[in-house]
Design an enzyme around this catalytic site. Structure first.
Site, short mmCIF file in Angstrom:
data_model
loop_
_atom_site.label_atom_id
_atom_site.label_comp_id
_atom_site.label_asym_id
_atom_site.label_seq_id
_atom_site.Cartn_x
_atom_site.Cartn_y
_atom_site.Cartn_z
N GLU A 1 -9.61 -16.98 -8.70
CA GLU A 1 -9.41 -15.77 -7.90
C GLU A 1 -8.51 -14.81 -8.65
O GLU A 1 -8.02 -15.10 -9.74
CB GLU A 1 -8.82 -16.13 -6.52
CG GLU A 1 -9.78 -16.92 -5.65
CD GLU A 1 -9.23 -17.17 -4.25
OE1 GLU A 1 -8.07 -16.79 -3.98
OE2 GLU A 1 -9.96 -17.76 -3.44
N HIS B 1 -5.28 -6.71 1.79
CA HIS B 1 -6.40 -7.33 1.08
C HIS B 1 -7.37 -6.23 0.67
O HIS B 1 -7.76 -5.40 1.49
CB HIS B 1 -7.10 -8.36 1.95
CG HIS B 1 -7.95 -9.30 1.17
ND1 HIS B 1 -9.14 -8.92 0.57
CD2 HIS B 1 -7.78 -10.61 0.86
CE1 HIS B 1 -9.66 -9.96 -0.06
NE2 HIS B 1 -8.85 -11.00 0.10
N ARG C 1 1.86 -11.51 -3.21
CA ARG C 1 1.44 -12.91 -3.24
C ARG C 1 0.23 -13.12 -4.16
O ARG C 1 -0.76 -12.40 -4.06
CB ARG C 1 1.09 -13.37 -1.83
CG ARG C 1 0.51 -14.77 -1.76
CD ARG C 1 0.18 -15.15 -0.33
NE ARG C 1 -0.88 -14.34 0.24
CZ ARG C 1 -2.17 -14.68 0.24
NH1 ARG C 1 -2.56 -15.81 -0.34
NH2 ARG C 1 -3.06 -13.91 0.81
N ARG D 1 -4.00 -8.59 -6.32
CA ARG D 1 -4.51 -7.85 -5.16
C ARG D 1 -3.92 -6.45 -5.02
O ARG D 1 -4.61 -5.53 -4.59
CB ARG D 1 -4.24 -8.65 -3.89
CG ARG D 1 -5.16 -9.85 -3.77
CD ARG D 1 -4.87 -10.66 -2.54
NE ARG D 1 -5.80 -11.77 -2.43
CZ ARG D 1 -5.74 -12.72 -1.51
NH1 ARG D 1 -4.76 -12.70 -0.63
NH2 ARG D 1 -6.62 -13.69 -1.48
N HIS E 1 -3.04 -7.72 5.34
CA HIS E 1 -3.49 -9.11 5.19
C HIS E 1 -2.36 -10.14 5.25
O HIS E 1 -2.46 -11.13 5.95
CB HIS E 1 -4.23 -9.24 3.87
CG HIS E 1 -4.80 -10.60 3.60
ND1 HIS E 1 -5.67 -11.24 4.47
CD2 HIS E 1 -4.62 -11.47 2.55
CE1 HIS E 1 -6.01 -12.42 3.98
NE2 HIS E 1 -5.38 -12.59 2.83
#
Length: 569
Positions: free
Chosen positions: A128, A248, A393, A297, A358
């Site tokens: 990811e 997100h 994060r 992100r 998110h």
């Protein structure tokens, strides 16, 4: 320890139960903490706002990150986490996470969680955003959270652990010295308990999840109203880094007026090769970062937002048509079903996406054993700020953080967390200490926050949001002071009041941090300023309900309690 004396306006508890530990929340963090406490022989009660399996963990799609693959190491996982955290991670906390993470995942598998495996019987790992290696274990293709929740809920029920479902936690009970003595809560609906009651316990573990409902559009379920952070603030605990809210980048766009929980399109879709494109089919992330669509992100969310502004567009597209029907049905069945339910078939069409709130990287400040600045009060999962996530994060680190720190909390409570004398709670105040917001205030707060403290922020937008939030706060206080009026006590008014509390803290921290770092993007301060801001912002609530804000000296958190000995890592 000095408590604020502030509590929500609520009826006095009409029933009570006693325990050694009360865990508030039933996601991966809460249930793991509860299972480990129960296994250590501690009388443990789990309190959860909805059903046991209805928290944020169930909605997690991507997976859980750990150095489990061949050639991968905790040191590489550490490096990726520090890079994503944009310079303000507590490195000791991250090292603890990545070092203890692999064995914690193995224990989760022993508890009953079934992750996807290759034909050779090895864990099937994916990649990811922000990860340089395939280290994301997943289940059911894109239903990792649901599988983890299933396994933990079954384990809790198999052990006959005492649970209180459909219960909104209200406030922390403390004794005359300010030590934790339990919680008050309100149980909704029929059951063994009903109405406002109390769980008396010398150790309380907050695992209440996030606060995504403070924004109009979020991936969080409707129960994510910041209850744990608000409770901790009223109890006198420190809260840190609340300005770092991760949006997100790829949430299914349902229209400009869509509100509440929005369907998530997992980062794992990009990890398997999907591309971000604009309406003309241009891959606009290429050239913006070495990882393009797999950048951290915050970078992807900013890239999408910039392109939307440049083209005056309401959304961008995620193109995974090249996956084909078989891969979509096998690897991402949940996302496929969600898209088709909204009239979009990702097998034949690009998916319209836009950023939405998110994950809260900040929360109740803890040490390496999950201890907060209130003796006997612990926190883990999204409600906590361990220092692991920094300003942003890293994808799929959240489930791992909840797992690792929950285990450490249980170990600490079992070893030395219970006092020799059971704390006696200070009596419930007869006069309401804290005015309540009306149910309608929830939507007002969401509009204020989305407009002033969303993906794009500036001094002007934040100052306007702060003024509007302060007016809501002041109006309620004045009504209570002048004629004793406050909104009727109930779930919707308690939730609105909690949302206002966390919104005020978030905006205050975002206004103070005059730089752009991680997922905190200040249009008027576009550069990162390490000299002034490579540190944490810490907020507490004063007894007069004003906010006290200060910064740490470094990226390392000081001890949570003045008498606390240095922690072994």
């Amino acid at each position: 320890m000095t408590t604020t004396g502030i509590r929500l306006h609520a009826p006095a508890p009409g029933w009570s139960i006693a325990a050694d530990v009360v865990v508030v929340g039933s996601g991966v963090a809460g249930l793991t903490a509860a299972l480990r406490c129960e296994a250590a022989g501690l009388r443990t009660v789990v309190v959860t706002k909805a059903r046991l399996d209805d928290g944020s963990t169930r909605w997690a799609q991507g997976g859980i990150a750990a150095a489990l693959g061949e050639g991968d190491t905790p040191e590489q996982h550490l490096e990726d986490t520090l890079v994503a955290g944009a310079g303000v991670c507590d490195e000791d906390a991250v090292r603890l996470l990545v070092t203890e993470g692999p064995d914690a995942v193995r224990r989760l598998i022993e508890t009953g969680a079934r992750f996807d495996e290759s034909s050779e019987g090895e864990l099937e790992l994916t990649r990811e955003g922000g990860h340089h290696r395939r280290r994301i274990a997943h289940a059911g293709g894109d239903a990792t959270g649901a599988e983890i929740s299933r396994a933990l809920v079954e384990a809790v029920r198999a052990r006959g652990m005492r649970t209180v479902e459909n219960a909104l936690v209200l406030d922390l009970l403390t004794d005359a010295e300010g030590r934790t003595a339990g919680v008050t809560l309100h149980v909704m609906g029929e059951g063994q308990h009903d109405g406002v009651g109390a769980v008396h316990a010398p150790a309380v573990v907050l695992a209440t999840g996030g606060m995504g409902q403070v924004f109009s559009a979020t991936t969080n379920p409707s129960v994510s109203t910041g209850d744990g952070v608000a409770l901790a603030l009223r109890a006198g605990a420190e809260v840190s880094d609340l300005e770092f809210v991760q949006f997100h980048p790829t949430v299914l766009f349902l229209g400009p007026d869509a509100e509440g929980q929005q369907p998530l399109v997992s980062e794992a879709v990009r990890g398997e090769g999907a591309h971000l494109i604009d309406a003309d089919g241009v891959r606009f992330m290429v050239g913006q970062h070495e990882l393009a669509e797999l950048a951290p992100r915050d970078i992807v969310a900013k890239g999408i937002t910039r392109r939307m502004l440049e083209q005056d567009a309401e959304h961008m597209y995620l193109d995974a048509r090249h996956f084909g029907a078989e891969m979509w049905e096998h690897r991402f069945p949940t996302i496929l079903a969600a898209c088709r339910a909204h009239g979009i078939d990702p097998v034949t069409d690009p998916i319209p996406v836009a950023p939405a709130a998110h994950y809260a990287s900040g929360g109740v400040r803890t040490d390496s054993h999950g201890r907060t600045t209130v003796p006997g009060l612990y926190a883990c999962g999204e409600v906590a700020c361990t220092g692991v996530h920094g300003a942003n994060r890293l994808a799929s680190n959240s489930l791992l953080e909840g797992l690792v720190y929950a285990e450490r909390i249980a170990a600490d409570i079992a070893a030395n967390g219970l006092p020799a004398r059971v704390p006696q709670p200070v009596p419930h105040p007869e006069i309401p200490e804290h005015p309540l917001q009306t149910p309608q205030a929830r939507f007002t707060i969401q509009r204020i926050m989305t407009g002033g403290a969303g993906v794009l922020r500036s001094a002007g937008s934040l100052a306007k949001a702060a003024d509007q939030l302060q007016r809501l706060h002041t109006d309620a206080r004045e009504a209570l002071a002048e004629n004793g009026e406050t909104a009727e006590a109930g779930v919707d008014t308690w939730e609105a009041t909690n949302l206002l509390c966390v919104a005020r803290v978030l905006v205050a921290a975002a206004l103070l941090r005059e730089e752009t770092r991680g997922c905190h993007w200040r249009e008027d301060r576009p550069e990162r300023d390490d000299a002034a801001w490579r540190r944490h912002i810490v907020v507490t609530l004063n007894p007069d309900r004003t906010l006290a804000v200060h910064t740490t000296d470094t990226t390392d958190f000081p001890p949570t309690l003045p008498t606390q000995a240095p922690q072994e890592q």
